[in-house]
Every structure is written in C-alpha cells, then in structure tokens.
Motif scaffolding. Structure first.
Motif, PDB file in Angstrom:
ATOM      1  N   GLU A 114       1.770  -2.278   1.089  1.00 59.85           N
ATOM      2  CA  GLU A 114       2.612  -1.515   1.945  1.00 59.85           C
ATOM      3  C   GLU A 114       2.518  -0.379   2.177  1.00 59.85           C
ATOM      4  OE1 GLU A 114       5.442  -1.673  -1.608  1.00 59.85           O
ATOM      5  OE2 GLU A 114       6.051  -3.981  -1.321  1.00 59.85           O
ATOM      6  N   LEU A 115       1.754  -0.298   2.227  1.00 54.84           N
ATOM      7  CA  LEU A 115       0.522   1.281   2.109  1.00 54.84           C
ATOM      8  C   LEU A 115      -0.058   1.334   3.849  1.00 54.84           C
ATOM      9  CD1 LEU A 115      -0.210   2.579  -1.389  1.00 54.84           C
ATOM     10  CD2 LEU A 115       1.715   2.968  -0.035  1.00 54.84           C
ATOM     11  N   VAL A 116      -0.565   0.766   4.150  1.00 56.05           N
ATOM     12  CA  VAL A 116      -1.045   0.357   5.426  1.00 56.05           C
ATOM     13  C   VAL A 116      -0.770   1.858   6.170  1.00 56.05           C
ATOM     14  CG1 VAL A 116      -1.270  -0.731   7.368  1.00 56.05           C
ATOM     15  CG2 VAL A 116      -1.076  -1.491   5.231  1.00 56.05           C
ATOM     16  N   ASP A 117       0.317   2.216   6.568  1.00 56.75           N
ATOM     17  CA  ASP A 117       0.702   2.987   6.646  1.00 56.75           C
ATOM     18  C   ASP A 117       0.157   4.597   6.638  1.00 56.75           C
ATOM     19  OD1 ASP A 117       1.885   1.283   9.004  1.00 56.75           O
ATOM     20  OD2 ASP A 117       3.743   2.238   8.284  1.00 56.75           O
ATOM     21  N   LYS A 118      -0.063   4.793   5.072  1.00 56.60           N
ATOM     22  CA  LYS A 118      -0.365   5.442   4.480  1.00 56.60           C
ATOM     23  C   LYS A 118      -1.509   5.788   4.534  1.00 56.60           C
ATOM     24  CE  LYS A 118       0.566   8.286   0.131  1.00 56.60           C
ATOM     25  NZ  LYS A 118       1.340   8.977  -1.033  1.00 56.60           N
ATOM     26  N   GLY A 120      -4.147   4.868   6.690  1.00 60.41           N
ATOM     27  CA  GLY A 120      -4.455   4.687   7.667  1.00 60.41           C
ATOM     28  C   GLY A 120      -4.006   6.050   8.110  1.00 60.41           C
ATOM     29  N   GLU A 121      -3.852   6.508   7.607  1.00 56.47           N
ATOM     30  CA  GLU A 121      -3.638   7.766   8.482  1.00 56.47           C
ATOM     31  C   GLU A 121      -4.666   8.705   7.248  1.00 56.47           C
ATOM     32  OE1 GLU A 121       0.318   9.599   6.608  1.00 56.47           O
ATOM     33  OE2 GLU A 121       1.785   8.504   7.960  1.00 56.47           O
ATOM     34  N   LYS A 122      -5.766   8.310   6.530  1.00 59.61           N
ATOM     35  CA  LYS A 122      -6.220   9.191   6.215  1.00 59.61           C
ATOM     36  C   LYS A 122      -7.661   8.880   6.579  1.00 59.61           C
ATOM     37  CE  LYS A 122      -3.726   9.611   1.650  1.00 59.61           C
ATOM     38  NZ  LYS A 122      -3.308  11.239   1.660  1.00 59.61           N
ATOM     39  N   ARG A 143      -5.062  -6.381   7.969  1.00 56.94           N
ATOM     40  CA  ARG A 143      -4.032  -5.353   8.384  1.00 56.94           C
ATOM     41  C   ARG A 143      -5.250  -4.143   7.828  1.00 56.94           C
ATOM     42  NH1 ARG A 143       1.663  -6.699   5.252  1.00 56.94           N
ATOM     43  NH2 ARG A 143       1.865  -8.697   5.481  1.00 56.94           N
ATOM     44  N   TYR A 144      -6.087  -3.168   7.682  1.00 54.66           N
ATOM     45  CA  TYR A 144      -6.688  -2.747   7.620  1.00 54.66           C
ATOM     46  C   TYR A 144      -8.109  -2.808   7.989  1.00 54.66           C
ATOM     47  CZ  TYR A 144      -4.556  -0.745   3.704  1.00 54.66           C
ATOM     48  OH  TYR A 144      -3.038  -0.451   2.882  1.00 54.66           O
ATOM     49  N   CYS A 147      -8.131   0.021  10.337  1.00 52.53           N
ATOM     50  CA  CYS A 147      -8.225   1.191   9.985  1.00 52.53           C
ATOM     51  C   CYS A 147     -10.071   1.839   9.924  1.00 52.53           C
ATOM     52  CB  CYS A 147      -8.011   1.536   8.966  1.00 52.53           C
ATOM     53  SG  CYS A 147      -6.357   1.548   8.637  1.00 52.53           S
TER      54      CYS A 147
END
Length: 215
Positions: A114-118, A120-122, A143-144, A147
C-alpha cells in the motif's frame, strides 16, 4: 549434513559484530525475530560493497538489523525501509535511534503493498532488498522494481527456504503452500525478461537480480 558443516565453518570465520549488532542478534534469537543468517547477510553486504548503491529500499524492516548493517557497510548510502508490524516498527526505531548509522535509515510504517507511491517518491533506488512476507514476493518485485535506477539490483532473501524448495519434506499444509509460492517466484524471477538473476546458496538463499541496462 555437509551443508550445515559448511555454514558453521563460514560463520566461525565471520568477525564479531559491534556491540549494538550483537545485542540485536541476541534479541532476535531470544524472541524468534527473523533476521538474516550470518553467512547470508555477509554475502549481501559484500555484493553491495561491489555495487556501491547510494540509495536502498528495504521491504521488511523487522527490528532494523539489516537496514543498519547496510548503512554501516556502505557509508555513502541511505536506506528507506518499510515495516507493517507496529511492535517491530517500534523496536526498529529504538535500535535505529541508538545507532551511529541511524541518521541514514528512514522507516515507513505500513503495508508495503500500500506504500508503493510513498516509497517511490523517495527513490529512485540503486538497490531493493526484499525480506518480508514470502508469499508476496512476486507482488513486491512487480510493484517496486519500477523504482530501480536503469542498472539497479534487486536482492531477495529466503529463496531456498530451509531447503524446502529443493524437496526437503514440509511438515504442514501452510508450509507446503508457501513453498509452492517461493518456487513459483524463483522460476518467474529466473525467466524475467528485464533482469539477470543468480541464486546463491548462502544463509537461507539469496537471489541477486540485476536490471539490464537501459530497461
């Protein structure tokens, strides 16, 4: 068994870890917290020393042991780690707060799926280390891996799962089902069109998947 003798021999040659790491290892043994086996983490760290990643994403913090070991081995690296278990998260934050390497480790609390976007932003990340729920390995990787930098590397722990994947008899239906998922992941990973992968029989099995340049 020959494998056990080899593991014990390798472990006998590994230098004693600094006090905080030794304390974490003892805590993990006492409370049955799954951390990387000694030979496995030494192999991981040595490969990372060769790769020299500057930014690492870890999926599965537990008590923060491997995150801090990576930060210690790679003085120029920053580690972002994800942990969904609140107790483990609090334990990790306590150890990280006590470590001289803790300023380069950030832990995100929540489910990695559930934290892929968060997370990914880092990024982007030069390396991703997968060491969380084994049944979700394929989803984590799918999913990762986006990144990763153009020539990044993904590392996956426990891919030999105590020998079960190679035919060691499993004692429960739950283990049998998990073994099938790991076997499926290994086969999928070895045939992934965008990564070159090798499986190393160290610790509980380490997969090293290097992204093909330009992908």
């Amino acid at each position: 068994m020959m494998e056990n003798r080899i593991d014990h021999y390798i472990e006998s040659l590994i230098k004693t870890r600094e006090p905080l790491f030794a304390e974490m290892e003892a805590f993990a043994r006492e409370h049955r917290v799954p951390i990387m086996e000694p030979a496995g983490i030494e192999a991981l760290l040595q490969i990372m020393r060769i790769q020299q990643p500057k930014r690492i994403l870890e999926i599965g913090t537990a008590i923060g042991y491997s995150a801090l070991r990576m930060a210690a081995a790679l003085p120029d690296a920053e580690v972002v780690s994800i942990e969904r278990d609140e107790q483990r998260y609090r334990q990790a934050m306590s150890y990280i707060g006590r470590s001289e390497y803790g300023s380069r480790v950030e832990v995100l609390f929540g489910d990695a799926l559930e934290l892929v976007d968060k997370a990914g932003e880092k990024g982007p990340y030069d390396a991703i280390f997968i060491d969380a729920a084994k049944g979700q390995y394929t989803k984590f990787f799918e999913r990762y891996s986006a990144c990763l930098t153009a020539e990044g590397t993904a590392y996956t722990d426990n891919v030999l799962f105590k020998g079960y994947v190679a035919g060691v008899p499993a004692e429960s239906k739950r283990i049998i089902n998990l073994v099938k998922k790991i076997q499926s992941y290994n086969e999928w990973l070895m045939n992934h069109p965008d990564f070159d992968t090798a499986l190393f029989p160290v610790g509980d099995g380490l997969a090293v998947s290097r992204k093909r340049g330009g992908k």
